[in-house]
Motif scaffolding. Sequence first.
Motif, PDB file in Angstrom:
ATOM      1  N   ALA A  22      -6.781  -8.145  -7.800  1.00 63.71           N
ATOM      2  CA  ALA A  22      -5.775  -7.375  -7.060  1.00 63.71           C
ATOM      3  C   ALA A  22      -5.324  -6.144  -7.840  1.00 63.71           C
ATOM      4  O   ALA A  22      -5.560  -6.023  -9.043  1.00 63.71           O
ATOM      5  CB  ALA A  22      -4.572  -8.267  -6.752  1.00 63.71           C
ATOM      6  N   THR A  23      -4.672  -5.231  -7.146  1.00 65.68           N
ATOM      7  CA  THR A  23      -4.102  -4.038  -7.769  1.00 65.68           C
ATOM      8  C   THR A  23      -3.140  -4.452  -8.882  1.00 65.68           C
ATOM      9  O   THR A  23      -2.307  -5.339  -8.667  1.00 65.68           O
ATOM     10  CB  THR A  23      -3.339  -3.209  -6.704  1.00 65.68           C
ATOM     11  OG1 THR A  23      -4.248  -2.851  -5.670  1.00 65.68           O
ATOM     12  CG2 THR A  23      -2.713  -1.962  -7.317  1.00 65.68           C
ATOM     13  N   PRO A  24      -3.225  -3.833 -10.051  1.00 59.48           N
ATOM     14  CA  PRO A  24      -2.313  -4.183 -11.141  1.00 59.48           C
ATOM     15  C   PRO A  24      -0.855  -3.941 -10.749  1.00 59.48           C
ATOM     16  O   PRO A  24      -0.545  -3.088  -9.929  1.00 59.48           O
ATOM     17  CB  PRO A  24      -2.735  -3.243 -12.279  1.00 59.48           C
ATOM     18  CG  PRO A  24      -4.126  -2.823 -11.938  1.00 59.48           C
ATOM     19  CD  PRO A  24      -4.204  -2.823 -10.445  1.00 59.48           C
ATOM     20  N   GLU A  62      -0.368   4.896  -3.593  1.00 60.40           N
ATOM     21  CA  GLU A  62       0.590   3.998  -4.242  1.00 60.40           C
ATOM     22  C   GLU A  62       0.882   2.756  -3.398  1.00 60.40           C
ATOM     23  O   GLU A  62       1.486   1.813  -3.884  1.00 60.40           O
ATOM     24  CB  GLU A  62       1.915   4.732  -4.484  1.00 60.40           C
ATOM     25  CG  GLU A  62       1.793   5.923  -5.398  1.00 60.40           C
ATOM     26  CD  GLU A  62       3.028   6.811  -5.385  1.00 60.40           C
ATOM     27  OE1 GLU A  62       3.100   7.685  -6.262  1.00 60.40           O
ATOM     28  OE2 GLU A  62       3.898   6.638  -4.519  1.00 60.40           O
ATOM     29  N   ILE A  63       0.451   2.758  -2.146  1.00 56.09           N
ATOM     30  CA  ILE A  63       0.757   1.662  -1.238  1.00 56.09           C
ATOM     31  C   ILE A  63      -0.261   0.536  -1.405  1.00 56.09           C
ATOM     32  O   ILE A  63      -1.466   0.758  -1.315  1.00 56.09           O
ATOM     33  CB  ILE A  63       0.772   2.145   0.225  1.00 56.09           C
ATOM     34  CG1 ILE A  63       1.745   3.310   0.394  1.00 56.09           C
ATOM     35  CG2 ILE A  63       1.094   0.991   1.178  1.00 56.09           C
ATOM     36  CD1 ILE A  63       3.182   2.998   0.027  1.00 56.09           C
ATOM     37  N   VAL A  64       0.239  -0.670  -1.641  1.00 61.59           N
ATOM     38  CA  VAL A  64      -0.615  -1.844  -1.771  1.00 61.59           C
ATOM     39  C   VAL A  64      -0.794  -2.500  -0.405  1.00 61.59           C
ATOM     40  O   VAL A  64      -1.895  -2.889  -0.025  1.00 61.59           O
ATOM     41  CB  VAL A  64      -0.004  -2.854  -2.771  1.00 61.59           C
ATOM     42  CG1 VAL A  64      -0.823  -4.126  -2.850  1.00 61.59           C
ATOM     43  CG2 VAL A  64       0.147  -2.217  -4.144  1.00 61.59           C
ATOM     44  N   VAL A  65       0.291  -2.636   0.342  1.00 61.15           N
ATOM     45  CA  VAL A  65       0.259  -3.286   1.649  1.00 61.15           C
ATOM     46  C   VAL A  65       1.468  -2.826   2.458  1.00 61.15           C
ATOM     47  O   VAL A  65       2.507  -2.493   1.891  1.00 61.15           O
ATOM     48  CB  VAL A  65       0.249  -4.829   1.501  1.00 61.15           C
ATOM     49  CG1 VAL A  65       1.528  -5.337   0.886  1.00 61.15           C
ATOM     50  CG2 VAL A  65      -0.007  -5.536   2.807  1.00 61.15           C
ATOM     51  N   PRO A  98      -2.303 -11.147 -13.733  1.00 65.80           N
ATOM     52  CA  PRO A  98      -3.749 -11.259 -13.913  1.00 65.80           C
ATOM     53  C   PRO A  98      -4.060 -12.050 -15.173  1.00 65.80           C
ATOM     54  O   PRO A  98      -3.265 -12.060 -16.114  1.00 65.80           O
ATOM     55  CB  PRO A  98      -4.205  -9.801 -14.033  1.00 65.80           C
ATOM     56  CG  PRO A  98      -2.994  -9.044 -14.410  1.00 65.80           C
ATOM     57  CD  PRO A  98      -1.816  -9.803 -13.862  1.00 65.80           C
ATOM     58  N   PRO A  99      -5.191 -12.727 -15.186  1.00 64.04           N
ATOM     59  CA  PRO A  99      -5.555 -13.486 -16.387  1.00 64.04           C
ATOM     60  C   PRO A  99      -5.787 -12.533 -17.557  1.00 64.04           C
ATOM     61  O   PRO A  99      -6.124 -11.370 -17.360  1.00 64.04           O
ATOM     62  CB  PRO A  99      -6.839 -14.204 -15.979  1.00 64.04           C
ATOM     63  CG  PRO A  99      -7.372 -13.453 -14.815  1.00 64.04           C
ATOM     64  CD  PRO A  99      -6.208 -12.792 -14.148  1.00 64.04           C
TER      65      PRO A  99
END
Length: 102
Positions: A22-24, A62-65, A98-99
């Motif tokens: 996913a996006t950071p 800049e928009i993720v969702v 994130p891992p």
Amino acid sequence: MTALDPLTDEELDELDGLAGAATPGPWFVRNLDDADAMSLVAVSTVPDTGLGERWPGFDLREIVVATLIQQPRYVDAVDERWDQNAHFIAAARGTVPPPPRR
């Protein structure tokens, strides 16, 4: 998986993979406006300014969702919980980081 069952190692591995792809983060809820997408509720990689910017006053990258776009109504939640959904999605990015890179 239910809310009452602990996550299995496989489910945790799957979440790690999804989080890593996913996006950071961090993510923030933004209340934006647009002549074509009025009252846009979005999750973004930058904090909300409180100004309800209209495009092109905000960077679409800049928009993720988006959880609500009212005109035309093509992004909307059937139960009208777009604000709550946006806050949950933004919080999830920090809750499921994130891992670590190996």
